[in-house]
Design an enzyme around this catalytic site. Structure first.
Site, mmCIF file in Angstrom:
data_model
loop_
_atom_site.group_PDB
_atom_site.id
_atom_site.type_symbol
_atom_site.label_atom_id
_atom_site.label_comp_id
_atom_site.label_asym_id
_atom_site.label_seq_id
_atom_site.Cartn_x
_atom_site.Cartn_y
_atom_site.Cartn_z
ATOM 1 N N GLU A 98 12.347 -8.672 -7.346
ATOM 2 C CA GLU A 98 11.132 -9.262 -6.791
ATOM 3 C C GLU A 98 10.600 -10.349 -7.726
ATOM 4 O O GLU A 98 10.320 -10.096 -8.896
ATOM 5 C CB GLU A 98 10.044 -8.202 -6.600
ATOM 6 C CG GLU A 98 10.306 -7.243 -5.468
ATOM 7 C CD GLU A 98 9.108 -6.364 -5.157
ATOM 8 O OE1 GLU A 98 8.006 -6.629 -5.695
ATOM 9 O OE2 GLU A 98 9.268 -5.405 -4.382
ATOM 10 N N TYR A 127 -6.867 -6.043 0.421
ATOM 11 C CA TYR A 127 -5.669 -5.311 0.024
ATOM 12 C C TYR A 127 -5.747 -3.901 0.594
ATOM 13 O O TYR A 127 -6.564 -3.082 0.178
ATOM 14 C CB TYR A 127 -5.509 -5.260 -1.499
ATOM 15 C CG TYR A 127 -4.180 -4.670 -1.892
ATOM 16 C CD1 TYR A 127 -3.071 -5.490 -2.055
ATOM 17 C CD2 TYR A 127 -4.026 -3.300 -2.047
ATOM 18 C CE1 TYR A 127 -1.837 -4.952 -2.373
ATOM 19 C CE2 TYR A 127 -2.796 -2.752 -2.364
ATOM 20 C CZ TYR A 127 -1.705 -3.585 -2.524
ATOM 21 O OH TYR A 127 -0.478 -3.037 -2.826
ATOM 22 N N ASP A 181 -3.583 -0.344 1.474
ATOM 23 C CA ASP A 181 -2.378 0.474 1.456
ATOM 24 C C ASP A 181 -2.065 0.871 2.899
ATOM 25 O O ASP A 181 -2.903 0.732 3.795
ATOM 26 C CB ASP A 181 -2.577 1.722 0.590
ATOM 27 C CG ASP A 181 -2.459 1.413 -0.899
ATOM 28 O OD1 ASP A 181 -1.676 0.520 -1.260
ATOM 29 O OD2 ASP A 181 -3.177 2.068 -1.686
ATOM 30 N N ARG A 241 -3.064 9.458 -18.431
ATOM 31 C CA ARG A 241 -2.858 10.886 -18.185
ATOM 32 C C ARG A 241 -2.379 11.548 -19.458
ATOM 33 O O ARG A 241 -1.358 11.149 -20.015
ATOM 34 C CB ARG A 241 -1.813 11.096 -17.091
ATOM 35 C CG ARG A 241 -2.269 10.676 -15.723
ATOM 36 C CD ARG A 241 -1.220 11.069 -14.712
ATOM 37 N NE ARG A 241 -1.520 10.514 -13.404
ATOM 38 C CZ ARG A 241 -0.657 10.467 -12.415
ATOM 39 N NH1 ARG A 241 0.567 10.934 -12.584
ATOM 40 N NH2 ARG A 241 -0.994 9.952 -11.248
ATOM 41 N N ARG A 267 -1.032 -14.430 -2.879
ATOM 42 C CA ARG A 267 0.188 -14.364 -3.677
ATOM 43 C C ARG A 267 1.334 -14.002 -2.740
ATOM 44 O O ARG A 267 1.161 -13.296 -1.744
ATOM 45 C CB ARG A 267 0.080 -13.314 -4.790
ATOM 46 C CG ARG A 267 -0.846 -13.711 -5.910
ATOM 47 C CD ARG A 267 -0.343 -14.920 -6.676
ATOM 48 N NE ARG A 267 0.779 -14.595 -7.549
ATOM 49 C CZ ARG A 267 1.536 -15.498 -8.154
ATOM 50 N NH1 ARG A 267 1.334 -16.786 -7.943
ATOM 51 N NH2 ARG A 267 2.527 -15.131 -8.950
ATOM 52 N N ARG A 283 10.094 -6.631 -10.852
ATOM 53 C CA ARG A 283 10.704 -5.308 -10.744
ATOM 54 C C ARG A 283 12.017 -5.373 -9.988
ATOM 55 O O ARG A 283 12.307 -6.343 -9.280
ATOM 56 C CB ARG A 283 9.758 -4.306 -10.079
ATOM 57 C CG ARG A 283 9.319 -4.636 -8.666
ATOM 58 C CD ARG A 283 8.329 -3.588 -8.169
ATOM 59 N NE ARG A 283 7.893 -3.835 -6.804
ATOM 60 C CZ ARG A 283 7.114 -3.012 -6.106
ATOM 61 N NH1 ARG A 283 6.708 -1.875 -6.646
ATOM 62 N NH2 ARG A 283 6.753 -3.300 -4.872
ATOM 63 N N ARG A 303 -10.128 -0.050 -13.987
ATOM 64 C CA ARG A 303 -9.777 1.104 -14.817
ATOM 65 C C ARG A 303 -8.264 1.151 -14.938
ATOM 66 O O ARG A 303 -7.536 0.633 -14.090
ATOM 67 C CB ARG A 303 -10.310 2.413 -14.219
ATOM 68 C CG ARG A 303 -9.826 2.694 -12.813
ATOM 69 C CD ARG A 303 -10.479 3.930 -12.225
ATOM 70 N NE ARG A 303 -10.030 5.140 -12.874
ATOM 71 C CZ ARG A 303 -8.945 5.831 -12.502
ATOM 72 N NH1 ARG A 303 -8.195 5.398 -11.496
ATOM 73 N NH2 ARG A 303 -8.609 6.937 -13.112
#
Length: 370
Positions: free
Chosen positions: A303, A350, A352, A179, A252, A283, A175
């Protein structure tokens, strides 16, 4: 009678999983030894002080969670500031707000109402509606349309993954949040911030009174280190632990180019993504803005994404079907082993930061109780 080993737990890796595990084990009167191959503690959340600025040495780490218990837990060790992640996207010199919101849509199309934005997106996505998108490009176009995809997604994603969007699986983008409010807060989580004084304060608090050794490569003398404790907690690459016997999992990696500038403010924001294909980095971070710094100089980091290979640190797994099947083989081996595997590399997942902490707390609770 066998000689008792000097420690209950040998924890390989001093990132968040290892540090939380060590803290909780020590709290329950378990003797722990933490070793890390780097010359510092903290894994990827380590900060290096440069010109009075806490530089996120291994990329931006912004703590966010909806879990009040996790938020309260980390705040026991360090106070968090009120930093709100509001990145910008730079596409060929034009700046757009992220995540995609009414500020983004106004810049793209000059629209000022949610209805206008929704109508444009609907008109652009209509022709890309297919039951089963074959790749990431088809998936993204069906979700957000051409303008957002080609300016703000395609170039960044292809740089990040090192592959064309048409060669990436559709499930990578399940997804894309849109917003229809003027809200630049990237995360929806209730709690968000950066530790005041940097993440080293958090790691120091967790590992206080724990025996730690840095500059130690576990695999150079695995037999010796295994004899130091009853149980191994391993937070490195699970495929490396088993000698790559089934083959190597793919990751990666990132290359960081740090630069100290003799000016107080470079880009006016902590994070700016470069979404065109021509810019080689994804970035630029300006670290002082994570802590609202007022120093006379500034430190920026570019990066550059790249494939993980010998000499490159693995940062995040490539969760395609091939790697998922390979990981299952290593996971099956781990199920028959007494070693505890935890963290992003050991679980090939992955995570957080708040999820890593939650996983470590869940494991220690199952071992030691509350």
């Amino acid at each position: 009678m066998q000689n008792q080993k000097p420690f209950d737990y040998l924890i390989v890796g001093s990132g968040l999983y290892g540090a939380v595990f060590a803290h909780e084990a020590q709290k329950h009167q378990k003797k722990c030894l933490v070793i890390d191959k780097r010359d510092h503690l903290g894994g990827n959340v380590y900060c290096e002080a440069v010109e009075g600025i806490n530089v996120h040495k291994y990329g931006a780490h912004i703590f966010h969670t909806n879990d009040k218990a996790i938020w309260d837990y980390v705040n026991r060790f360090v106070t968090f500031n009120r930093y709100t992640n509001s990145p910008l996207a730079n596409y060929k010199g034009d700046l757009y707000n992220l995540p995609f919101n009414m500020n983004t849509f106004y810049k793209l199309w000059g629209v000022t109402s949610p209805q206008e934005a929704q109508e444009i997106i609907a008109s652009q996505t209509k022709k890309y509606q297919v039951k089963t998108p074959k790749n990431l490009e088809e998936q993204a176009l069906s979700l957000v349309g051409e303008d957002i995809y080609y300016k703000l997604i395609k170039g960044y994603t292809e740089k990040q993954w090192g592959r064309k969007a048409v060669d990436l699986p559709a499930f990578i983008i399940k997804r894309l949040p849109l917003r229809f409010t003027f809200d630049n807060n990237y995360f929806n989580d209730t709690y968000q911030g950066i530790p005041i004084g940097g993440y080293n304060k958090l790691i120091e608090g967790l590992l206080k009174d724990v025996v730690c050794k840095t500059g130690v490569d576990y695999f150079l003398d695995k037999t010796h280190w295994d004899q130091m404790a009853d149980t191994i907690v391993f937070t490195g690459k699970i495929d490396e632990f088993y000698g790559y016997c089934h083959g190597k999992l793919e990751y990666r990696s990132l290359r960081f180019e740090h630069e100290t500038l003799d000016q107080p403010n470079y880009q006016g924001n902590a994070v700016v993504n470069y979404t065109d294909a021509e810019t080689p980095y994804t970035r630029v971070l300006e670290h002082k803005h994570f802590e609202f710094g007022k120093q006379n100089k500034t430190v920026i980091t570019r990066e550059y994404p790249l494939e993980a290979a010998a000499g490159n640190e693995p940062y995040y797994p490539i969760n395609n079907a091939k790697n998922s099947d390979l990981y299952k083989k290593y996971k099956a081996m781990a199920a028959n082993d007494e070693v505890i595997f935890g963290g992003r590399l050991a679980e090939y997942k992955y995570y957080d930061m708040h999820q890593v902490i939650a996983a470590a707390l869940s494991k220690t609770k199952s071992l030691f109780g509350s």
